[in-house]
Design an enzyme around this catalytic site. Structure first.
Site, PDB file in Angstrom:
ATOM      1  N   SER A  12       1.681  95.502  85.521  1.00 14.43           N
ATOM      2  CA  SER A  12       0.090  95.779  85.248  1.00 14.43           C
ATOM      3  C   SER A  12      -0.380  97.040  84.716  1.00 14.43           C
ATOM      4  CB  SER A  12      -0.569  95.134  86.658  1.00 14.43           C
ATOM      5  OG  SER A  12      -0.250  96.227  87.741  1.00 14.43           O
ATOM      6  N   HIS A  39      -0.743  91.664  84.132  1.00 16.31           N
ATOM      7  CA  HIS A  39      -1.933  91.322  84.663  1.00 16.31           C
ATOM      8  C   HIS A  39      -3.077  92.078  83.789  1.00 16.31           C
ATOM      9  CE1 HIS A  39      -0.355  90.711  89.023  1.00 16.31           C
ATOM     10  NE2 HIS A  39       0.160  89.832  88.281  1.00 16.31           N
ATOM     11  N   ASP A 131       2.381  93.498  93.598  1.00 17.22           N
ATOM     12  CA  ASP A 131       2.744  92.394  92.851  1.00 17.22           C
ATOM     13  C   ASP A 131       4.256  92.395  92.264  1.00 17.22           C
ATOM     14  OD1 ASP A 131       0.065  91.970  93.582  1.00 17.22           O
ATOM     15  OD2 ASP A 131      -0.617  92.425  91.324  1.00 17.22           O
TER      16      ASP A 131
END
Length: 336
Positions: A12, A39, A131
């Protein structure tokens, strides 16, 4: 015996630069299939062009439902759909968001682990929160390999560090070395196929958009007295999850860190609302006290004035608490 020919990459905030470095180091005859989820906001533009330019010697395509898996090809997750791998190809899932993201890294990693087991190599790059750690753990459980960008060089080191804390990864490398190491690993034979945990397949189905209800959720989680940050439903704690994770009955999924982050924002807002209400209350009773004194009711006026002082004291306590709270962190999403 099959080689390790399925490579999944997630990241991300700060992941674009190391991703370019990795893809740029891969040879034109790279034999494995690569799948990437970053992301990004639902309407982010330009990521496909960025990845295509970086992967110069390899073809790049945006994922589409029903696509076949092609060796030597980079497939990029598309906005607002989970990228899911199956034994027969690619599926785009419209299941609930995970850690407030869709596509999310973990559904890609879990689906690859469930479908291809020891043939999978998972790579986790720079990013906020944790994540990808759960998905990497699933890859390891199913016999695959886990690589993590060295947190010391990551722009946002939380994701790599969380993975290192949650599981024993196979390689921790700077981005400049990942491409070369990956080129060697994909030519190695995969290990034996391991049993796929049923709860892993269930989570893949949820990400794909399959129906979830309390009976389904009860098979893999236990209710917890915590509210889903997205829909307000009850969260259930996943049994044996690494790192600690939750699902709600709608299917929204969160790591404990993601829940804490969302709660931090809610607490900050609630405290500011409380401050405004108490300050308004203090002002109201002050005016009521003045009105009572002008009307010749000193006892009533004194009561209201005392209450005004008390409310201002409460407001000052809340104001100090609000000012001491840390500023909310950025979301971790980045435009391409």
């Amino acid at each position: 015996m099959d080689n390790r020919d399925i490579v999944v990459i997630g990241g991300s905030s700060g992941a674009t630069a190391p991703l370019k470095t990795i893809l740029g180091a891969l040879p034109a005859d790279f034999p494995a299939s690569l799948f990437i989820v970053l992301h990004v906001p639902a309407r982010s533009l330009g990521l496909l062009a960025t990845v295509t330019a970086a992967a110069g010697r390899l073809p790049v395509r945006a994922a589409a439902d029903g696509m076949a898996i092609r060796p030597g090809t980079v497939t990029l997750g598309v906005p607002d759909h989970h990228l899911i791998l199956t034994e027969t190809g690619i599926r785009l899932g419209r299941g609930p968001r995970e850690n407030m993201a869709r596509p999310s890294i973990d559904p890609l990693f879990r689906s690859a682990a469930a479908a291809y087991g020891p043939r999978v190599i998972g790579i986790l790059l720079s990013g906020l929160l944790n994540d990808g750690a759960s998905g990497l753990e699933a890859i390891k459980r199913c016999g695959g390999l886990a690589l993590v960008q060295d947190p010391a060089e990551a722009l946002a080191d939380e994701m790599p560090r969380s993975a290192l804390e949650a599981l024993e990864v196979d390689f921790t490398l700077p981005a400049a070395r990942i491409g070369d190491v990956l080129s060697e690993l994909v030519r190695d034979p995969a290990g034996p196929r391991l049993p796929i945990p049923p709860e892993l397949r269930l989570e893949v189905d949820i990400a794909a958009g399959e129906r979830i209800d309390s009976d389904v959720l009860r098979r893999l989680a236990d209710p917890a007295p915590i509210t889903c940050p997205q829909c307000g439903g009850v969260l259930s704690q996943m049994r044996g999850a690494k790192p600690l994770r939750f699902h709600c009955q709608v299917g929204h999924a969160f790591s404990a860190e993601a829940v804490a982050k969302e709660q931090e924002t809610a607490v900050d807002e609630a405290m500011r609302v409380a401050l405004r209400i108490i300050e308004e209350r203090a002002e109201l009773v002050r005016r009521m006290g003045r009105d009572a004194r002008e009307a010749g009711r000193p006892a009533v006026a004194a009561m209201y004035e005392e209450r005004a002082v008390e409310y201002r004291r409460y407001a000052e306590t809340i104001r100090k608490a609000v000012l001491k709270r840390p500023a909310p962190e950025p979301s971790g999403d980045e435009d391409a």
